[in-house]
Design a protein around this motif. Structure first.
Motif, PDB file in Angstrom:
ATOM      1  N   ARG A 178     -25.788 -55.967 -10.250  1.00  0.00           N
ATOM      2  CA  ARG A 178     -26.098 -56.999  -9.712  1.00  0.00           C
ATOM      3  C   ARG A 178     -25.225 -57.802 -11.093  1.00  0.00           C
ATOM      4  NH1 ARG A 178     -31.616 -58.224  -6.033  1.00  0.00           N
ATOM      5  NH2 ARG A 178     -29.970 -59.401  -5.302  1.00  0.00           N
ATOM      6  N   PRO A 179     -23.840 -57.904 -11.878  1.00  0.00           N
ATOM      7  CA  PRO A 179     -23.727 -58.546 -12.491  1.00  0.00           C
ATOM      8  C   PRO A 179     -23.454 -60.524 -12.408  1.00  0.00           C
ATOM      9  CG  PRO A 179     -21.967 -57.488 -11.205  1.00  0.00           C
ATOM     10  CD  PRO A 179     -22.991 -56.575 -10.862  1.00  0.00           C
ATOM     11  N   ASP A 180     -23.134 -60.730 -13.609  1.00  0.00           N
ATOM     12  CA  ASP A 180     -22.437 -62.221 -13.004  1.00  0.00           C
ATOM     13  C   ASP A 180     -21.380 -62.227 -12.332  1.00  0.00           C
ATOM     14  OD1 ASP A 180     -24.245 -61.821 -14.890  1.00  0.00           O
ATOM     15  OD2 ASP A 180     -23.736 -63.597 -16.343  1.00  0.00           O
ATOM     16  N   VAL A 181     -20.267 -61.359 -12.424  1.00  0.00           N
ATOM     17  CA  VAL A 181     -19.028 -61.351 -12.440  1.00  0.00           C
ATOM     18  C   VAL A 181     -18.401 -60.341 -12.011  1.00  0.00           C
ATOM     19  CG1 VAL A 181     -16.975 -62.822 -12.319  1.00  0.00           C
ATOM     20  CG2 VAL A 181     -18.044 -63.672 -13.234  1.00  0.00           C
ATOM     21  N   VAL A 182     -17.649 -59.722 -10.968  1.00  0.00           N
ATOM     22  CA  VAL A 182     -16.914 -58.646 -10.018  1.00  0.00           C
ATOM     23  C   VAL A 182     -15.167 -59.113 -10.509  1.00  0.00           C
ATOM     24  CG1 VAL A 182     -16.972 -56.885  -9.010  1.00  0.00           C
ATOM     25  CG2 VAL A 182     -18.987 -57.960  -9.222  1.00  0.00           C
ATOM     26  N   PHE A 183     -14.327 -58.346 -11.483  1.00  0.00           N
ATOM     27  CA  PHE A 183     -13.663 -58.627 -11.894  1.00  0.00           C
ATOM     28  C   PHE A 183     -12.471 -57.501 -10.911  1.00  0.00           C
ATOM     29  CE2 PHE A 183     -15.133 -60.795 -15.128  1.00  0.00           C
ATOM     30  CZ  PHE A 183     -14.448 -62.158 -15.029  1.00  0.00           C
ATOM     31  N   ALA A 184     -11.888 -57.504 -10.122  1.00  0.00           N
ATOM     32  CA  ALA A 184     -10.601 -56.265  -9.317  1.00  0.00           C
ATOM     33  C   ALA A 184      -9.817 -56.459  -9.572  1.00  0.00           C
ATOM     34  CB  ALA A 184     -11.394 -56.839  -7.635  1.00  0.00           C
ATOM     35  N   ASP A 185      -9.313 -55.519 -10.208  1.00  0.00           N
ATOM     36  CA  ASP A 185      -7.067 -55.660 -10.433  1.00  0.00           C
ATOM     37  C   ASP A 185      -6.745 -54.651  -9.695  1.00  0.00           C
ATOM     38  OD1 ASP A 185      -5.235 -55.538 -11.510  1.00  0.00           O
ATOM     39  OD2 ASP A 185      -5.838 -55.131 -13.871  1.00  0.00           O
ATOM     40  N   GLU A 186      -6.291 -55.576  -8.757  1.00  0.00           N
ATOM     41  CA  GLU A 186      -5.307 -54.530  -7.634  1.00  0.00           C
ATOM     42  C   GLU A 186      -5.990 -53.457  -6.706  1.00  0.00           C
ATOM     43  OE1 GLU A 186      -2.653 -55.424  -6.329  1.00  0.00           O
ATOM     44  OE2 GLU A 186      -0.535 -56.539  -8.385  1.00  0.00           O
ATOM     45  N   PRO A 187      -7.187 -53.517  -5.848  1.00  0.00           N
ATOM     46  CA  PRO A 187      -8.005 -53.027  -6.078  1.00  0.00           C
ATOM     47  C   PRO A 187      -7.916 -52.148  -4.751  1.00  0.00           C
ATOM     48  CG  PRO A 187      -8.955 -55.047  -5.073  1.00  0.00           C
ATOM     49  CD  PRO A 187      -7.682 -55.594  -6.323  1.00  0.00           C
ATOM     50  N   THR A 188      -6.915 -52.875  -3.684  1.00  0.00           N
ATOM     51  CA  THR A 188      -6.468 -51.753  -2.408  1.00  0.00           C
ATOM     52  C   THR A 188      -4.711 -51.199  -2.872  1.00  0.00           C
ATOM     53  OG1 THR A 188      -5.019 -54.190  -1.501  1.00  0.00           O
ATOM     54  CG2 THR A 188      -7.655 -54.037  -1.296  1.00  0.00           C
ATOM     55  N   GLY A 189      -4.417 -51.428  -4.174  1.00  0.00           N
ATOM     56  CA  GLY A 189      -2.817 -51.499  -4.052  1.00  0.00           C
ATOM     57  C   GLY A 189      -2.543 -50.319  -3.726  1.00  0.00           C
ATOM     58  N   ASN A 190      -3.543 -49.211  -3.650  1.00  0.00           N
ATOM     59  CA  ASN A 190      -3.290 -47.354  -3.806  1.00  0.00           C
ATOM     60  C   ASN A 190      -4.513 -47.285  -1.842  1.00  0.00           C
ATOM     61  OD1 ASN A 190      -2.115 -46.762  -6.214  1.00  0.00           O
ATOM     62  ND2 ASN A 190      -3.965 -46.224  -6.930  1.00  0.00           N
ATOM     63  N   LEU A 191      -4.356 -48.027  -1.533  1.00  0.00           N
ATOM     64  CA  LEU A 191      -4.332 -47.812  -0.542  1.00  0.00           C
ATOM     65  C   LEU A 191      -3.953 -47.954   0.856  1.00  0.00           C
ATOM     66  CD1 LEU A 191      -9.021 -49.972  -1.039  1.00  0.00           C
ATOM     67  CD2 LEU A 191      -7.351 -46.822  -1.161  1.00  0.00           C
ATOM     68  N   ASP A 192      -4.333 -47.983   2.123  1.00  0.00           N
ATOM     69  CA  ASP A 192      -3.588 -48.381   3.244  1.00  0.00           C
ATOM     70  C   ASP A 192      -3.547 -49.545   4.037  1.00  0.00           C
ATOM     71  OD1 ASP A 192      -5.917 -47.408   4.972  1.00  0.00           O
ATOM     72  OD2 ASP A 192      -4.314 -45.202   4.702  1.00  0.00           O
ATOM     73  N   SER A 193      -3.275 -49.829   4.594  1.00  0.00           N
ATOM     74  CA  SER A 193      -3.975 -51.542   5.480  1.00  0.00           C
ATOM     75  C   SER A 193      -5.346 -51.181   5.666  1.00  0.00           C
ATOM     76  CB  SER A 193      -2.648 -51.792   6.695  1.00  0.00           C
ATOM     77  OG  SER A 193      -2.790 -51.063   7.461  1.00  0.00           O
ATOM     78  N   ARG A 194      -6.050 -50.534   6.936  1.00  0.00           N
ATOM     79  CA  ARG A 194      -7.072 -50.133   6.853  1.00  0.00           C
ATOM     80  C   ARG A 194      -7.850 -50.014   6.192  1.00  0.00           C
ATOM     81  NH1 ARG A 194      -9.318 -46.130  11.755  1.00  0.00           N
ATOM     82  NH2 ARG A 194     -11.499 -47.032  11.857  1.00  0.00           N
ATOM     83  N   SER A 195      -8.030 -49.008   4.898  1.00  0.00           N
ATOM     84  CA  SER A 195      -9.469 -49.306   3.947  1.00  0.00           C
ATOM     85  C   SER A 195      -8.397 -50.197   3.159  1.00  0.00           C
ATOM     86  CB  SER A 195      -7.971 -47.793   2.926  1.00  0.00           C
ATOM     87  OG  SER A 195      -8.278 -46.264   3.766  1.00  0.00           O
ATOM     88  N   SER A 196      -7.512 -51.186   2.638  1.00  0.00           N
ATOM     89  CA  SER A 196      -7.307 -52.290   2.296  1.00  0.00           C
ATOM     90  C   SER A 196      -9.114 -53.965   3.076  1.00  0.00           C
ATOM     91  CB  SER A 196      -6.058 -52.726   1.786  1.00  0.00           C
ATOM     92  OG  SER A 196      -5.269 -52.043   1.524  1.00  0.00           O
ATOM     93  N   ALA A 197      -8.146 -53.202   4.438  1.00  0.00           N
ATOM     94  CA  ALA A 197      -9.186 -54.017   4.607  1.00  0.00           C
ATOM     95  C   ALA A 197     -10.887 -53.633   4.685  1.00  0.00           C
ATOM     96  CB  ALA A 197      -9.234 -54.203   6.717  1.00  0.00           C
ATOM     97  N   ASP A 198     -11.160 -52.483   4.468  1.00  0.00           N
ATOM     98  CA  ASP A 198     -13.163 -51.729   4.722  1.00  0.00           C
ATOM     99  C   ASP A 198     -12.952 -52.405   2.818  1.00  0.00           C
ATOM    100  OD1 ASP A 198     -12.145 -50.962   6.705  1.00  0.00           O
ATOM    101  OD2 ASP A 198     -12.569 -49.047   6.037  1.00  0.00           O
ATOM    102  N   VAL A 199     -11.828 -52.244   1.978  1.00  0.00           N
ATOM    103  CA  VAL A 199     -12.342 -52.940   0.384  1.00  0.00           C
ATOM    104  C   VAL A 199     -12.508 -54.372   0.345  1.00  0.00           C
ATOM    105  CG1 VAL A 199     -11.597 -52.574  -1.578  1.00  0.00           C
ATOM    106  CG2 VAL A 199     -11.790 -50.710  -0.282  1.00  0.00           C
ATOM    107  N   LEU A 200     -11.509 -54.859   0.923  1.00  0.00           N
ATOM    108  CA  LEU A 200     -12.067 -56.501   0.667  1.00  0.00           C
ATOM    109  C   LEU A 200     -12.768 -57.531   1.299  1.00  0.00           C
ATOM    110  CD1 LEU A 200      -7.810 -57.225   1.532  1.00  0.00           C
ATOM    111  CD2 LEU A 200      -9.530 -57.535  -0.315  1.00  0.00           C
ATOM    112  N   GLY A 201     -12.991 -56.503   3.190  1.00  0.00           N
ATOM    113  CA  GLY A 201     -14.222 -56.909   3.658  1.00  0.00           C
ATOM    114  C   GLY A 201     -15.185 -56.940   2.859  1.00  0.00           C
ATOM    115  N   PHE A 202     -15.673 -55.813   2.717  1.00  0.00           N
ATOM    116  CA  PHE A 202     -16.753 -55.480   1.770  1.00  0.00           C
ATOM    117  C   PHE A 202     -17.110 -57.207   0.193  1.00  0.00           C
ATOM    118  CE2 PHE A 202     -18.820 -53.538  -2.234  1.00  0.00           C
ATOM    119  CZ  PHE A 202     -19.959 -53.227  -1.691  1.00  0.00           C
ATOM    120  N   LEU A 203     -15.918 -56.528  -0.440  1.00  0.00           N
ATOM    121  CA  LEU A 203     -15.854 -57.841  -2.101  1.00  0.00           C
ATOM    122  C   LEU A 203     -16.351 -58.900  -0.795  1.00  0.00           C
ATOM    123  CD1 LEU A 203     -13.462 -56.992  -3.492  1.00  0.00           C
ATOM    124  CD2 LEU A 203     -15.091 -56.854  -4.054  1.00  0.00           C
ATOM    125  N   HIS A 204     -15.857 -59.361   0.307  1.00  0.00           N
ATOM    126  CA  HIS A 204     -15.700 -60.760   0.915  1.00  0.00           C
ATOM    127  C   HIS A 204     -17.683 -61.574   1.204  1.00  0.00           C
ATOM    128  CE1 HIS A 204     -15.374 -63.866   2.953  1.00  0.00           C
ATOM    129  NE2 HIS A 204     -15.264 -63.485   4.392  1.00  0.00           N
TER     130      HIS A 204
END
Length: 260
Positions: A178-204
């Protein structure tokens, strides 16, 4: 869509104020080398990041976006200026204290996942707490695991998971303390579009449902559209910001930045 420009190092429009600020920079500069070989990666960057908000940082290659993220996360020290996490000035902390603060109050998601290959998914998720000698809040851990949707893969090691599953494990690891801030550096850079949507949806969802603060560097307009706000850098300076972005509006703003 609302676009604001920055004038010098003045307070940016649309930024958080007062107790709503999770982390901020004050006239941050970062230089490498000296004399004729000196490179100014950042120059007089002053910006606030509101609590419970999702901010994306974008800019051309060499704009300073990753340098800014690393200074914000305490992974690199600015040459000038201050980085304030709440009321703590990261730029003044001794290295050992800064290391402990990063472990306890900051989460980080890397493009390359950075999971420990010999540990299971669950062991990777709880690793920050294990290193700190703390027991997980079981209710929170269960909530995070349910949100990433990998309850049936917790005993699997990274090599037995897809790239998207590994990155969701990395996101859960960043959130488990439960950190104050989560930083993400190109978190979807190595992922396909479906996996990217899953990760971004989780962050959102972590922002919308749990009040988490997320700051993400990305080059992808679609990824940036998941954020509440997009900051645009060029030549080490903040140039503009975009509120309530869409993929199209982000792309238009990037084109204007390149023309300017």
């Amino acid at each position: 869509m609302t676009v604001h420009g920055f004038a010098g190092s003045d307070q940016p429009l649309g930024s958080a104020a007062g107790p709503g600020i999770a982390i901020r920079t004050l006239d941050v500069g970062k230089s490498y080398g000296g004399g004729e070989t000196r490179i100014d990666a950042l120059a007089e960057v002053s910006v606030d990041f509101g609590k419970g908000r999702f901010t994306a940082i974008m800019g051309p290659s060499g704009s300073g976006k990753s340098t800014l993220l690393h200074c914000l996360a305490g992974l690199d020290r600015p040459t000038t200026g201050q980085v304030l996490l709440g009321d703590v000035d990261l730029t003044r902390l001794p290295e050992k204290t800064l290391t402990h603060l990063r472990r306890d109050r900051i989460g980080f998601v890397f493009q390359a996942f950075n999971l420990v290959p010999t540990l299971t998914a669950l062991e990777n998720i709880t690793l920050p707490l294990d290193l700190a000698g703390r027991n997980p809040d079981q209710a929170w851990l269960d909530t995070v695991i349910a949100t990433i949707g990998l309850g049936d893969r917790l005993t699997h090691k990274p090599s037995e998971l897809s790239g998207g599953q590994q990155q969701r494990v990395a996101c859960a690891r960043a959130l488990v303390s439960r950190p104050d801030v989560v930083f993400a550096d190109e978190p979807t850079g190595n992922l396909d579009s479906r996996s990217s949507a899953d990760v971004l949806g989780f962050l959102h969802r972590s922002v919308r449902d749990f009040g988490q603060t997320v700051v993400m560097v990305t080059h992808d307009p679609t990824a940036a559209s998941y954020a509440d706000r997009v900051l645009f850098l060029a030549d080490g300076r903040l140039r503009s910001e975009l509120l309530d972005p869409t993929a199209d509006s982000v792309l238009d703003a990037m084109k204007q930045l390149e023309v300017g």
